[in-house]
Design a protein around this motif. Structure first.
Motif, PDB file in Angstrom:
ATOM      1  N   LYS A  49      42.409  -6.540 -53.511  1.00 42.50           N
ATOM      2  CA  LYS A  49      41.157  -6.627 -54.260  1.00 42.50           C
ATOM      3  C   LYS A  49      39.968  -6.455 -53.320  1.00 42.50           C
ATOM      4  CE  LYS A  49      38.565  -9.701 -57.307  1.00 42.50           C
ATOM      5  NZ  LYS A  49      37.523 -10.421 -56.615  1.00 42.50           N
ATOM      6  N   THR A  50      39.998  -7.138 -52.190  1.00 41.01           N
ATOM      7  CA  THR A  50      38.908  -7.049 -51.219  1.00 41.01           C
ATOM      8  C   THR A  50      38.796  -5.636 -50.667  1.00 41.01           C
ATOM      9  OG1 THR A  50      39.215  -9.374 -50.637  1.00 41.01           O
ATOM     10  CG2 THR A  50      38.001  -8.013 -49.069  1.00 41.01           C
ATOM     11  N   ALA A  51      39.922  -5.008 -50.372  1.00 42.22           N
ATOM     12  CA  ALA A  51      39.903  -3.642 -49.846  1.00 42.22           C
ATOM     13  C   ALA A  51      39.281  -2.681 -50.857  1.00 42.22           C
ATOM     14  CB  ALA A  51      41.318  -3.192 -49.482  1.00 42.22           C
ATOM     15  N   LYS A  52      39.638  -2.814 -52.122  1.00 41.21           N
ATOM     16  CA  LYS A  52      39.061  -1.954 -53.156  1.00 41.21           C
ATOM     17  C   LYS A  52      37.560  -2.175 -53.273  1.00 41.21           C
ATOM     18  CE  LYS A  52      43.148  -1.420 -56.047  1.00 41.21           C
ATOM     19  NZ  LYS A  52      43.789  -1.754 -57.325  1.00 41.21           N
ATOM     20  N   GLU A  53      37.144  -3.435 -53.242  1.00 39.13           N
ATOM     21  CA  GLU A  53      35.716  -3.740 -53.337  1.00 39.13           C
ATOM     22  C   GLU A  53      34.942  -3.150 -52.163  1.00 39.13           C
ATOM     23  OE1 GLU A  53      35.807  -7.991 -53.546  1.00 39.13           O
ATOM     24  OE2 GLU A  53      36.180  -8.016 -55.712  1.00 39.13           O
ATOM     25  N   GLN A  54      35.496  -3.286 -50.957  1.00 40.46           N
ATOM     26  CA  GLN A  54      34.815  -2.770 -49.775  1.00 40.46           C
ATOM     27  C   GLN A  54      34.812  -1.240 -49.757  1.00 40.46           C
ATOM     28  OE1 GLN A  54      32.983  -4.624 -47.525  1.00 40.46           O
ATOM     29  NE2 GLN A  54      33.387  -6.148 -49.111  1.00 40.46           N
ATOM     30  N   ALA A  56      34.717   0.674 -52.383  1.00 35.98           N
ATOM     31  CA  ALA A  56      33.693   1.081 -53.336  1.00 35.98           C
ATOM     32  C   ALA A  56      32.296   0.868 -52.747  1.00 35.98           C
ATOM     33  CB  ALA A  56      33.840   0.302 -54.640  1.00 35.98           C
ATOM     34  N   LYS A  57      32.106  -0.250 -52.082  1.00 32.93           N
ATOM     35  CA  LYS A  57      30.794  -0.578 -51.506  1.00 32.93           C
ATOM     36  C   LYS A  57      30.368   0.456 -50.463  1.00 32.93           C
ATOM     37  CE  LYS A  57      28.494  -4.191 -48.817  1.00 32.93           C
ATOM     38  NZ  LYS A  57      28.613  -5.536 -48.251  1.00 32.93           N
ATOM     39  N   TRP A  58      31.322   0.895 -49.646  1.00 31.52           N
ATOM     40  CA  TRP A  58      31.004   1.772 -48.534  1.00 31.52           C
ATOM     41  C   TRP A  58      31.396   3.227 -48.776  1.00 31.52           C
ATOM     42  CZ3 TRP A  58      27.752  -0.263 -45.276  1.00 31.52           C
ATOM     43  CH2 TRP A  58      27.711  -1.646 -45.128  1.00 31.52           C
ATOM     44  N   SER A  59      31.714   3.602 -49.997  1.00 34.03           N
ATOM     45  CA  SER A  59      32.210   4.956 -50.271  1.00 34.03           C
ATOM     46  C   SER A  59      31.195   6.031 -49.923  1.00 34.03           C
ATOM     47  CB  SER A  59      32.640   5.080 -51.732  1.00 34.03           C
ATOM     48  OG  SER A  59      31.525   4.925 -52.593  1.00 34.03           O
ATOM     49  N   GLU A  60      29.929   5.795 -50.226  1.00 30.68           N
ATOM     50  CA  GLU A  60      28.910   6.805 -49.912  1.00 30.68           C
ATOM     51  C   GLU A  60      28.836   7.048 -48.407  1.00 30.68           C
ATOM     52  OE1 GLU A  60      24.109   7.299 -50.003  1.00 30.68           O
ATOM     53  OE2 GLU A  60      25.014   6.116 -51.613  1.00 30.68           O
ATOM     54  N   LEU A  61      28.835   5.988 -47.636  1.00 32.37           N
ATOM     55  CA  LEU A  61      28.795   6.128 -46.181  1.00 32.37           C
ATOM     56  C   LEU A  61      30.044   6.852 -45.665  1.00 32.37           C
ATOM     57  CD1 LEU A  61      27.550   5.564 -43.414  1.00 32.37           C
ATOM     58  CD2 LEU A  61      28.693   3.331 -43.472  1.00 32.37           C
ATOM     59  N   MET A  62      31.188   6.498 -46.195  1.00 31.08           N
ATOM     60  CA  MET A  62      32.428   7.121 -45.756  1.00 31.08           C
ATOM     61  C   MET A  62      32.425   8.616 -46.051  1.00 31.08           C
ATOM     62  SD  MET A  62      33.940   4.747 -44.217  1.00 31.08           S
ATOM     63  CE  MET A  62      35.544   5.432 -43.923  1.00 31.08           C
ATOM     64  N   GLU A  63      31.890   9.004 -47.192  1.00 26.74           N
ATOM     65  CA  GLU A  63      31.787  10.421 -47.531  1.00 26.74           C
ATOM     66  C   GLU A  63      30.862  11.146 -46.541  1.00 26.74           C
ATOM     67  OE1 GLU A  63      33.252  12.538 -49.719  1.00 26.74           O
ATOM     68  OE2 GLU A  63      34.620  10.848 -50.032  1.00 26.74           O
ATOM     69  N   ARG A  64      29.766  10.526 -46.192  1.00 26.19           N
ATOM     70  CA  ARG A  64      28.822  11.139 -45.251  1.00 26.19           C
ATOM     71  C   ARG A  64      29.434  11.285 -43.866  1.00 26.19           C
ATOM     72  NH1 ARG A  64      23.936   7.346 -46.204  1.00 26.19           N
ATOM     73  NH2 ARG A  64      23.770   7.667 -43.963  1.00 26.19           N
ATOM     74  N   LEU A  65      30.347  10.405 -43.512  1.00 28.96           N
ATOM     75  CA  LEU A  65      30.954  10.422 -42.172  1.00 28.96           C
ATOM     76  C   LEU A  65      32.094  11.436 -42.067  1.00 28.96           C
ATOM     77  CD1 LEU A  65      31.006   6.618 -41.337  1.00 28.96           C
ATOM     78  CD2 LEU A  65      29.496   8.378 -40.371  1.00 28.96           C
TER      79      LEU A  65
END
Length: 66
Positions: A49-54, A56-65
């Motif tokens: 659950k925590t991994a999914k939440e994190q 989702a929270k950081w998906s935009e940054l991960m895409e940019r990286l």
């Protein structure tokens, strides 16, 4: 709650031997195994659950990286 548990012959023998080695009952070993399983899977659910939440929270940054 009462229930039946059907073990294979080799499982029953191994459980009997372990109970004798530990000086406890087969019943007590099985109760501990159930408790261990429930605790382990509850922890795994929290981590998922925590991994999914994190993610989702950081998906935009991960895409940019990428």
């Amino acid at each position: 709650m009462a229930m039946n548990l059907r073990l294979r012959d080799d499982q029953t023998e191994a459980l009997k031997q372990r109970a004798a080695q530990e000086g406890t009952s087969m019943h007590a070993i099985l109760l501990q195994a159930v408790d261990d399983y429930l605790a382990r899977t509850a922890q795994q659910a929290i981590v998922r659950k925590t991994a999914k939440e994190q993610a989702a929270k950081w998906s935009e940054l991960m895409e940019r990286l990428k």
